[in-house]
Every structure is written in structure tokens, then in C-alpha cells.
Design a protein around this motif. Structure first.
Motif, PDB file in Angstrom:
ATOM      1  N   LEU A 287      39.423  23.976 -41.560  1.00  0.00           N
ATOM      2  CA  LEU A 287      40.569  24.830 -41.885  1.00  0.00           C
ATOM      3  C   LEU A 287      40.130  25.980 -42.784  1.00  0.00           C
ATOM      4  O   LEU A 287      39.421  25.772 -43.779  1.00  0.00           O
ATOM      5  N   PRO A 288      40.543  27.214 -42.460  1.00  0.00           N
ATOM      6  CA  PRO A 288      40.072  28.365 -43.243  1.00  0.00           C
ATOM      7  C   PRO A 288      40.678  28.443 -44.638  1.00  0.00           C
ATOM      8  O   PRO A 288      40.108  29.051 -45.540  1.00  0.00           O
ATOM      9  N   GLY A 289      41.832  27.833 -44.856  1.00  0.00           N
ATOM     10  CA  GLY A 289      42.464  27.863 -46.165  1.00  0.00           C
ATOM     11  C   GLY A 289      42.109  26.648 -46.983  1.00  0.00           C
ATOM     12  O   GLY A 289      41.818  25.576 -46.443  1.00  0.00           O
ATOM     13  N   PRO A 290      42.154  26.747 -48.310  1.00  0.00           N
ATOM     14  CA  PRO A 290      41.858  25.603 -49.179  1.00  0.00           C
ATOM     15  C   PRO A 290      42.941  24.530 -49.072  1.00  0.00           C
ATOM     16  O   PRO A 290      44.114  24.793 -49.295  1.00  0.00           O
ATOM     17  N   VAL A 291      42.537  23.289 -48.744  1.00  0.00           N
ATOM     18  CA  VAL A 291      43.470  22.195 -48.549  1.00  0.00           C
ATOM     19  C   VAL A 291      42.891  20.933 -49.196  1.00  0.00           C
ATOM     20  O   VAL A 291      41.693  20.675 -49.098  1.00  0.00           O
ATOM     21  N   ALA A 292      43.773  20.162 -49.825  1.00  0.00           N
ATOM     22  CA  ALA A 292      43.362  18.884 -50.420  1.00  0.00           C
ATOM     23  C   ALA A 292      44.391  17.813 -50.069  1.00  0.00           C
ATOM     24  O   ALA A 292      45.571  18.110 -49.873  1.00  0.00           O
ATOM     25  N   LEU A 293      43.939  16.571 -49.989  1.00  0.00           N
ATOM     26  CA  LEU A 293      44.812  15.418 -49.783  1.00  0.00           C
ATOM     27  C   LEU A 293      44.803  14.581 -51.056  1.00  0.00           C
ATOM     28  O   LEU A 293      43.735  14.305 -51.611  1.00  0.00           O
ATOM     29  N   LEU A 294      46.005  14.198 -51.515  1.00  0.00           N
ATOM     30  CA  LEU A 294      46.125  13.383 -52.718  1.00  0.00           C
ATOM     31  C   LEU A 294      46.987  12.160 -52.432  1.00  0.00           C
ATOM     32  O   LEU A 294      47.832  12.179 -51.538  1.00  0.00           O
ATOM     33  N   THR A 295      46.764  11.109 -53.200  1.00  0.00           N
ATOM     34  CA  THR A 295      47.663   9.960 -53.143  1.00  0.00           C
ATOM     35  C   THR A 295      48.967  10.345 -53.843  1.00  0.00           C
ATOM     36  O   THR A 295      49.054  11.376 -54.519  1.00  0.00           O
ATOM     37  N   THR A 296      49.984   9.494 -53.714  1.00  0.00           N
ATOM     38  CA  THR A 296      51.233   9.764 -54.416  1.00  0.00           C
ATOM     39  C   THR A 296      51.080   9.591 -55.926  1.00  0.00           C
ATOM     40  O   THR A 296      51.973   9.973 -56.682  1.00  0.00           O
ATOM     41  N   ASP A 297      49.953   9.030 -56.372  1.00  0.00           N
ATOM     42  CA  ASP A 297      49.637   8.961 -57.803  1.00  0.00           C
ATOM     43  C   ASP A 297      48.804  10.150 -58.254  1.00  0.00           C
ATOM     44  O   ASP A 297      48.270  10.163 -59.366  1.00  0.00           O
ATOM     45  N   LEU A 298      48.644  11.141 -57.348  1.00  0.00           N
ATOM     46  CA  LEU A 298      47.960  12.405 -57.637  1.00  0.00           C
ATOM     47  C   LEU A 298      46.460  12.234 -57.878  1.00  0.00           C
ATOM     48  O   LEU A 298      45.869  12.860 -58.760  1.00  0.00           O
ATOM     49  N   VAL A 299      45.862  11.375 -57.075  1.00  0.00           N
ATOM     50  CA  VAL A 299      44.409  11.208 -57.078  1.00  0.00           C
ATOM     51  C   VAL A 299      43.864  11.820 -55.786  1.00  0.00           C
ATOM     52  O   VAL A 299      44.400  11.583 -54.708  1.00  0.00           O
ATOM     53  N   TYR A 300      42.801  12.609 -55.900  1.00  0.00           N
ATOM     54  CA  TYR A 300      42.228  13.272 -54.733  1.00  0.00           C
ATOM     55  C   TYR A 300      41.632  12.255 -53.760  1.00  0.00           C
ATOM     56  O   TYR A 300      40.836  11.395 -54.146  1.00  0.00           O
ATOM     57  N   VAL A 301      42.038  12.349 -52.501  1.00  0.00           N
ATOM     58  CA  VAL A 301      41.472  11.525 -51.437  1.00  0.00           C
ATOM     59  C   VAL A 301      40.398  12.289 -50.691  1.00  0.00           C
ATOM     60  O   VAL A 301      39.347  11.751 -50.355  1.00  0.00           O
ATOM     61  N   ASP A 302      40.640  13.569 -50.446  1.00  0.00           N
ATOM     62  CA  ASP A 302      39.678  14.402 -49.733  1.00  0.00           C
ATOM     63  C   ASP A 302      40.046  15.862 -49.945  1.00  0.00           C
ATOM     64  O   ASP A 302      41.194  16.191 -50.279  1.00  0.00           O
ATOM     65  N   THR A 303      39.081  16.739 -49.754  1.00  0.00           N
ATOM     66  CA  THR A 303      39.316  18.181 -49.754  1.00  0.00           C
ATOM     67  C   THR A 303      38.462  18.793 -48.655  1.00  0.00           C
ATOM     68  O   THR A 303      37.457  18.208 -48.224  1.00  0.00           O
ATOM     69  N   ASN A 304      38.846  19.970 -48.194  1.00  0.00           N
ATOM     70  CA  ASN A 304      37.965  20.656 -47.256  1.00  0.00           C
ATOM     71  C   ASN A 304      37.003  21.560 -48.024  1.00  0.00           C
ATOM     72  O   ASN A 304      37.125  21.760 -49.243  1.00  0.00           O
ATOM     73  N   GLU A 305      36.058  22.115 -47.297  1.00  0.00           N
ATOM     74  CA  GLU A 305      35.026  22.917 -47.948  1.00  0.00           C
ATOM     75  C   GLU A 305      35.610  24.161 -48.597  1.00  0.00           C
ATOM     76  O   GLU A 305      35.147  24.612 -49.646  1.00  0.00           O
TER      77      GLU A 305
END
Length: 409
Positions: free
Chosen positions: A15-33
Motif C-alpha cells: 500500500l502506498p500510504g502509511p498504514v498500521a494495524l493495532l489491537t483494541t488495546d492499542l498495541v501494534y500488530v503490524d505496519t507496512n513499509e
């Protein structure tokens, strides 16, 4: 989509835009480059860590509100399951190579829910675009008075928006409190009925600001009979609670004089045509003949009651279902059906919040209820009511109001 062979992990990273996935407790699960490049962090510095441990507020700026605004947005998405597009935010970032040195940055965030198989919010998708250069370009690349004026204007607008949101939240919370009080005043307290005791439970939606129009009613009728009903008004808040009170009272009166549950729902349907907001209300009425060990029922678009037999089998009362109130342009007599039961059986009526989940077929929820009842078998009404709620409400809480009535026959 899942069987298409597409590598969605690769799509996420590309994905060309900055994107991150977080748990509902606001902990990072993954991010793109793109997110890592934008933030100046490595994957090890981000994934598995709490959001605001990675990106805290600037402690040197007493007016910094970025962290509070972002946290409020993410919590709101987790609670409501609705996407939130945030206003432009100033959120300074500490330079990873120079601790204690902060860079002035401006962001345009969008937060969206990612649902799990149970229909609950499982993850939070955080997409953010940095607009720092745009802000600097509009205010002059060398800073100066225009930059300070623009920054002050941004802070002023952000504070104004936050104040408006706070007032709205307080107003909604007050309406919820009043509506809950109104519902409690209009719903009957559990009383011994027939040969057994009825257990009633009402659970307002955990993440909603407004309660809904769910109701229940129990009445003893002549001839050692019991009338049990539940219903659900479309809508939320005080208006729905008011309509609920009118319809509950009308059905409670009708079943006392009508010739059976279908006739009672017929009368309710005619009355509902004169009540604003009553359209598409669902309801089910059951009349139990304790001496004859039989019951009759009729439903206006409502989920079917469950009859737990003494041998542990479960039957749904779904042979007399008609559309909700006001769904037909012309009034039509409603169907009625009946069945026998053995003393010691249990009747369970409920509203759809107990069984429905987002992106899940209603039959799945009905099976879940039947399995729960069959597993625990006949029990006293209070115990079974508590067990059903404990097992069927998701860990994150119910997203719709629940009315539940359990009667040991």
C-alpha cells in the motif's frame, strides 16, 4: 476472496500510504513499509509495543493534544465499530536518533474497524497521511508570523472541535441515563407466575450512547394461564423508550381480553398504526396453559422463542411467524400455532441482541442458543438466565440491547 490465492499480506505491505494495524488495546500488530519510513522507526521498534510508548506526546509542549485526540478516536472506533476520520492534528515526533529532540509534525489520520468472525471489532486499521510540508508551504517555508498564526488557528479549531464533541458526548450520556430510567420504570419486576418463577434480564448495549426499545411483559391470566411477551422497537434513545412503553402497555392489555396471542398481536398491530415510531416493531406473544401443559404463540417478525424440554432437547417456536408491525399496507389476521410440553420444561424468550452478530447468519446465533440450552438442560430460571447471558454475550460486551425472559413451566 479468501480462496482467490491473493497474498493479502503482500498487498498490505505494498500500500502506498502509511498504514498500521493495532489491537483494541492499542498495541501494534503490524505496519507496512510506508508507515515505517514515514515514522523513521524500524519494525522492531514498533510491532508488539503500545502505541503511545512508541509515539508519546511532546512533554515540552503543555498544549499538545495529539495523543489524547488519537486515543479517543481509536477507542471510539473499537466501541462503536464505525470508521472515524479525524481533524487535522499536530502531533510532534521524537527523533529516534536524538532522544529528547522533537520534530513539529502535522497529520491527517483515519481509523477504521476490522471485524473478526464473531462480528466484533478485532483490530483497528490506522491510516495516516503526513501533511507537514503542506502546512509549511502554506505558511511560508521559513516559518515566521504566518506559521505561528496558522498553528494558533489549528490549535483553536482543534480545541473548539473537542469542546463540541465533549458536549455531544455529555448530552448523549444524559439521554442514555434518562432512557434507561424510563425503561426501568415501564418494565415490570419479576414475579412468581403459574407454578414456577420467571427470571427476567435486561442488558443495555455496552458501547452505545443510547438505549434501544427492547421490552418484556409477563401476566397471569384466568384459567391458570401465563402470558409472556418480548418486543423490540426500531430506533434508539428516549423516542424508542417512549414507543416501547406504549406498545408494551397495549399488548399487555390486549392479551388479557383477546382470544389468544394472535388476536392480541392483531390488536397491537392496529394500535401501532397510530403511534409514531412504531413501524417495523417486532414482538412475540406466548400464552401458556399450565393445566393443559400446552402453549400457543404468534410472532410479528421476532426471533422465535425456545422451548427446552425436560429431556434436554430444544425446539424453536417458529410455526406462526408474520412480518413486523406495520409492515403490510393492509391489516391481515396473524397466524397462531401451539405445542405441548411436559411439566419442568423451560420457555425462553429474548430479543435479537442475544443472538445476532455482525456479518453472521442469524441461524448461527440460534444454534448457539440451542447448544447452550441443551448443554445445561432444565434448571431454575435465574440460574439458566445468568448462564445464557454469560455464554452468549461476547467478551467485549453486547452491541445491541438484550431483553431475556426465562420461565420454568
Amino acid at each position: 476472496m479468501r480462496d482467490s490465492g491473493t497474498d493479502y499480506g503482500a498487498v498490505f505491505q505494498a500500500l502506498p500510504g502509511p498504514v498500521a494495524l493495532l489491537t483494541t488495546d492499542l498495541v501494534y500488530v503490524d505496519t507496512n513499509e510506508a508507515f515505517l519510513q514515514m515514522s523513521g522507526r524500524t519494525r522492531d521498534q514498533v510491532v508488539g509495543r503500545y502505541l503511545f510508548d512508541v509515539f508519546p506526546n511532546n512533554p515540552n509542549d503543555p498544549t499538545a493534544t495529539g495523543m489524547r485526540n488519537l486515543e479517543a478516536s481509536l477507542r471510539r472506533v473499537a466501541a462503536t465499530g464505525k470508521r472515524d476520520t479525524m481533524a487535522l492534528q499536530r502531533y510532534d515526533v521524537e527523533r529516534p536518533d536524538r532522544p529528547g529532540e522533537w520534530e513539529e509534525r502535522y497529520w491527517s489520520p483515519v481509523n477504521a474497524p476490522v471485524f473478526g468472525p464473531d462480528g466484533r471489532v478485532a483490530l483497528l486499521l490506522h491510516r495516516v497521511e503526513e501533511v507537514t510540508e503542506l502546512i509549511r508551504a502554506r505558511s511560508g517555508r521559513n516559518g515566521g508570523d504566518r506559521a505561528r498564526v496558522l498553528e494558533a488557528d489549528l490549535y483553536t479549531r482543534a480545541r473548539e472541535l473537542q469542546e463540541v464533541n465533549e458536549r455531544l458526548r455529555h448530552a448523549h450520556a444524559r439521554e442514555r441515563e434518562v432512557a434507561l430510567s424510563l425503561q426501568a420504570a415501564m418494565l415490570p419486576a419479576p414475579v412468581p407466575v403459574g407454578r414456577g418463577r420467571a427470571a427476567v434480564r435486561y442488558r443495555p448495549a455496552g458501547g452505545a450512547l443510547n438505549v434501544c426499545g427492547d421490552w418484556y411483559d409477563l401476566a397471569e391470566l384466568p384459567g391458570n394461564r401465563i402470558a409472556v411477551a418480548v418486543g423490540d422497537v426500531v430506533g434508539h434513545g428516549l423516542a424508542a423508550a417512549g414507543v416501547m412503553g406504549q406498545l408494551r402497555s397495549a399488548l399487555s392489555a390486549a392479551v388479557r381480553v383477546a382470544d389468544g396471542p394472535a388476536a392480541a398481536l392483531d390488536a397491537l398491530g392496529l394500535y401501532a398504526r397510530s403511534v409514531d415510531g412504531a413501524e417495523s416493531t417486532t414482538a412475540v406473544q406466548v400464552v401458556v396453559d399450565c393445566d393443559g401443559h400446552s402453549l400457543s404463540y404468534s410472532s410479528a417478525g421476532h426471533p422465535p422463542p425456545a422451548l427446552l424440554h425436560t429431556d434436554g432437547t430444544v425446539a424453536f417456536l417458529d410455526q406462526a411467524t408474520d412480518p413486523p408491525l406495520g409492515a403490510r399496507p393492509e391489516h391481515t389476521a396473524r397466524p397462531q400455532a401451539g405445542t405441548a410440553f411436559t411439566e419442568g420444561a423451560t420457555l425462553v424468550l429474548y430479543t435479537d441482541g442475544l443472538i445476532e452478530r455482525r456479518r453472521e447468519d442469524i441461524d448461527t446465533g440460534l444454534r448457539r442458543l440451542a447448544d447452550c440450552l441443551a448443554h445445561h438442560g432444565p434448571a431454575d430460571a435465574d440460574t439458566l438466565a445468568d448462564t445464557v447471558l454469560a455464554e452468549l454475550i461476547p467478551p467485549g460486551g453486547n452491541t445491541d440491547d438484550i431483553a431475556l425472559v426465562v420461565v420454568r413451566l
